[in-house]
Design a protein around this motif. Structure first.
Motif, short mmCIF file in Angstrom:
data_model
loop_
_atom_site.label_atom_id
_atom_site.label_comp_id
_atom_site.label_asym_id
_atom_site.label_seq_id
_atom_site.Cartn_x
_atom_site.Cartn_y
_atom_site.Cartn_z
N ALA A 206 0.99 -1.68 0.01
CA ALA A 206 0.06 0.06 -0.08
C ALA A 206 0.77 1.55 -0.09
N ARG A 207 1.96 0.66 0.59
CA ARG A 207 3.06 2.76 0.74
C ARG A 207 3.57 2.43 -0.79
N ARG A 208 3.97 1.16 -1.03
CA ARG A 208 4.88 1.90 -2.96
C ARG A 208 3.21 2.11 -3.66
N LEU A 209 2.31 1.63 -3.61
CA LEU A 209 1.02 2.07 -4.06
C LEU A 209 0.76 3.68 -4.60
N ALA A 210 0.85 4.30 -2.82
CA ALA A 210 1.43 5.15 -2.92
C ALA A 210 2.44 6.41 -2.94
N LYS A 211 2.87 6.35 -3.31
CA LYS A 211 3.82 7.09 -4.07
C LYS A 211 4.05 7.20 -4.65
N SER A 212 3.98 5.29 -6.01
CA SER A 212 3.36 5.80 -7.79
C SER A 212 2.60 6.84 -8.07
N LYS A 213 1.70 7.32 -6.96
CA LYS A 213 -0.17 8.18 -7.28
C LYS A 213 0.85 9.76 -6.26
N ALA A 214 1.77 9.09 -5.68
CA ALA A 214 2.11 10.89 -5.78
C ALA A 214 2.81 11.68 -6.69
#
Length: 218
Positions: free
Chosen positions: A210-218
């Motif tokens: 979930a953290r990696r996914l959030a970073k990719s959307k930032a």
């Protein structure tokens, strides 16, 4: 001491008795189950020694009156139906007549990690009362920058002992580090439980995804 009023309890449901679950007030371990009638309940409140009604002998008996292993009352709470009691107590020794700590043969040991909550509560109380002559008070008065600096200093000393010192000195410095970290958290309006909650969240297998996914959307 928390206690339920006698007239709030339903003694009639079980023919004049209510089950009483005994829990160690410090460790949280369930120690035994007994039964109380109104007289046993009132005697428990008046003497501060947990007293039961013996269904076998049909009389009152104070736990420890023959063995010396008394149960010192801390609190009494009734359940939602007002027909079962949860009693917190300090045991003087083994609770079971077989000589074990509990009636389930378990050891009643206090987990040292539980002290961290007690320490957090103590530091919070210092923050609220700010008593003179307290080292903790002096840290709060110096402000967040000084508290953060102390955490940094203790972290460095902990690293030094980890790489070039002994285990005893490492534990000593790590204790200083943890104490100053709790002070800093308290000064920021946070608690050690907030850190624990964050670690618990990270323990979830999906957390890193979930953290990696959030970073990719930032």
């Amino acid at each position: 001491m928390n206690a339920t009023m006698n007239n709030d309890l339903d003694f009639e449901k079980m023919g004049g008795l209510v089950p009483a679950i005994i829990q160690d007030a410090v460790s949280g371990k369930v120690l035994m189950l007994g039964f109380m009638n109104e007289e046993a309940y009132e005697k428990t409140l008046s003497t501060k020694l947990v007293t039961f009604y013996s269904r076998t002998r049909q009389c009152l008996w104070t736990k420890g009156e023959t063995s010396g292993n008394y149960l010192h009352l801390v609190s009494i709470k009734a359940d939602c139906d007002r027909d079962t009691l949860l009693i917190e107590a300090h045991p003087d020794g083994p609770v079971c007549h077989l000589g074990t700590d509990t009636c389930w043969g378990e050891r009643n040991e206090v987990n040292p990690i539980n002290f961290l909550i007690e320490l957090q509560d103590f530091i919070c109380k210092r923050h609220e009362e700010m008593p003179e002559g307290s080292y903790t008070t002096s840290l709060f008065r110096k402000g967040v920058n000084k508290m953060a600096q102390k955490v940094g200093e203790e972290a460095v000393e902990t690293v030094i002992e980890a790489t070039n010192g002994t285990n005893d000195k490492l534990i000593y410095e790590a204790s200083d580090l943890l104490y100053h970290l709790i002070v800093l958290l308290t000064g920021k309006g946070l608690r050690l439980e907030d850190v624990a909650a964050e670690l618990a969240k990270r323990h979830n297998p999906d957390w890193d995804k979930a953290r990696r996914l959030a970073k990719s959307k930032a």
